[in-house]
Design an enzyme around this catalytic site. Structure first.
Site, PDB file in Angstrom:
ATOM      1  N   CYS A   1       0.842  -1.197   0.000  1.00  0.00           N
ATOM      2  CA  CYS A   1       0.000   0.000   0.000  1.00  0.00           C
ATOM      3  C   CYS A   1       0.874   1.242   0.000  1.00  0.00           C
ATOM      4  O   CYS A   1       1.555   1.541   0.990  1.00  0.00           O
ATOM      5  CB  CYS A   1      -0.912  -0.017   1.226  1.00  0.00           C
ATOM      6  SG  CYS A   1      -1.757   1.537   1.549  1.00  0.00           S
TER       7      CYS A   1
ATOM      8  N   CYS B   1       0.203   3.764   2.796  1.00  0.00           N
ATOM      9  CA  CYS B   1       0.642   3.227   4.092  1.00  0.00           C
ATOM     10  C   CYS B   1       2.132   3.464   4.274  1.00  0.00           C
ATOM     11  O   CYS B   1       2.595   3.827   5.368  1.00  0.00           O
ATOM     12  CB  CYS B   1       0.336   1.728   4.178  1.00  0.00           C
ATOM     13  SG  CYS B   1      -1.412   1.295   4.031  1.00  0.00           S
TER      14      CYS B   1
END
Length: 298
Positions: A215, A218
């Site tokens: 991600c 993230c």
């Protein structure tokens, strides 16, 4: 929003769609061999034109050699596989470069600086146009663009991407290699329950960062999480969990009804008090302060 194909969770980008797409894992059917042979004359490694070559070829005892000594040059598949094996469970960061690539030359100094500060991470450099052996290595690893970075743990490829800048490189290394910061690493539902139980008495705010391995947002926000964990250590406990690490983590995300990542859960006195979805640094800090009882106005 970009859907993570390995699950039903959504990776919520803080950037525009066109910019965010550059940060996602990309693949191509072309091989680096075909890229290198487009010109009639194959590109040769030239010390006079390559910053990377000059940096790694500096004589022993010089400052340049001291700076680069932790970035290991590999020249064949055999050397590459041996380096991964020797690293054991350490994070291994591999940069694939070309001698005439200005982008490779620009990012390489940041790799060197990281190697000097991240002693628990191994760094490798592969010059794709150095020889037939390095071309074969790039072909096996399906690398056709440079600079290209791959990340390994226990000989398993856990992440890769190209079109990367210094900030993203630092974020990737911290995200995939973090093993000693103040951020508590959680690997199961039982880990979460124990952490919550441990902080029922002291009433500290627990900030749980929930993400996925691949991600981009993230990764982008994680350096901020590390900095906050150090500056707020007296009042806040920071922890993180990758939902796709195992079945226990994934079930925890489902039970918490987490459908977008990164999601930050705010927990105090054994109860989830709220959540923030996104990777905006300012917004995250504001939410943490709010759940600490500090009045925040936007």
């Amino acid at each position: 929003m970009a859907t993570i194909t390995t699950s039903n969770f959504i990776c919520k980008p803080p950037l525009s769609p066109s910019t965010h797409r550059k940060l996602l894992l990309r693949s191509s059917s072309l091989s680096i061999t075909s890229t290198l042979t487009k010109n009639k004359t194959p590109i040769q490694l030239r010390a006079s034109h390559s910053h990377i070559t000059k940096a790694t070829a500096a004589s022993s005892g010089t400052k340049k050699a001291e700076r680069d000594e932790r970035v290991q040059r590999v020249h064949s598949i055999e050397e590459f596989d041996s380096a991964l094996l020797s690293a054991k469970d350490k994070l291994v960061v591999v940069e694939y470069a070309l001698s005439d690539s200005s982008e490779s030359s620009e990012i390489y100094p940041f790799l060197v600086e990281l190697s000097r500060t991240c002693n628990d991470v191994e760094f490798l450099l592969v010059m794709g146009d150095e020889s037939d052996k390095t071309k074969e290595l790039c072909k096996r690893e399906k690398v056709d663009k440079v600079p290209h970075f791959t990340f390994y743990k226990s000989r398993e490829k856990i992440h890769e991407e190209d079109a990367i800048g210094p900030d993203m490189l630092v974020g990737d290394v911290l995200y995939y290699g973090d093993s000693h910061s103040a951020v508590v690493q959680l690997h199961s539902r039982e880990d979460v329950e124990k952490l919550i139980e441990d902080h029922k008495v002291d009433s500290k705010l627990v900030v749980l960062d929930v993400g996925l391995k691949h991600c981009g947002p993230c990764v982008k926000v994680y350096p901020t999480v590390i900095k906050l964990s150090r500056s707020m250590a007296d009042t806040v406990v920071f922890a993180r969990m990758n939902g796709d690490e195992n079945d226990s983590c994934m079930q925890f995300l489902r039970d918490m009804e987490v459908v977008q990542v990164p999601t930050f859960l705010f927990i105090r006195d054994g109860q989830i008090r709220g959540r923030y979805v996104g990777s905006g640094k300012g917004e995250l800090i504001g939410e943490i302060l709010r759940y600490q009882g500090v009045r925040v106005t936007y």
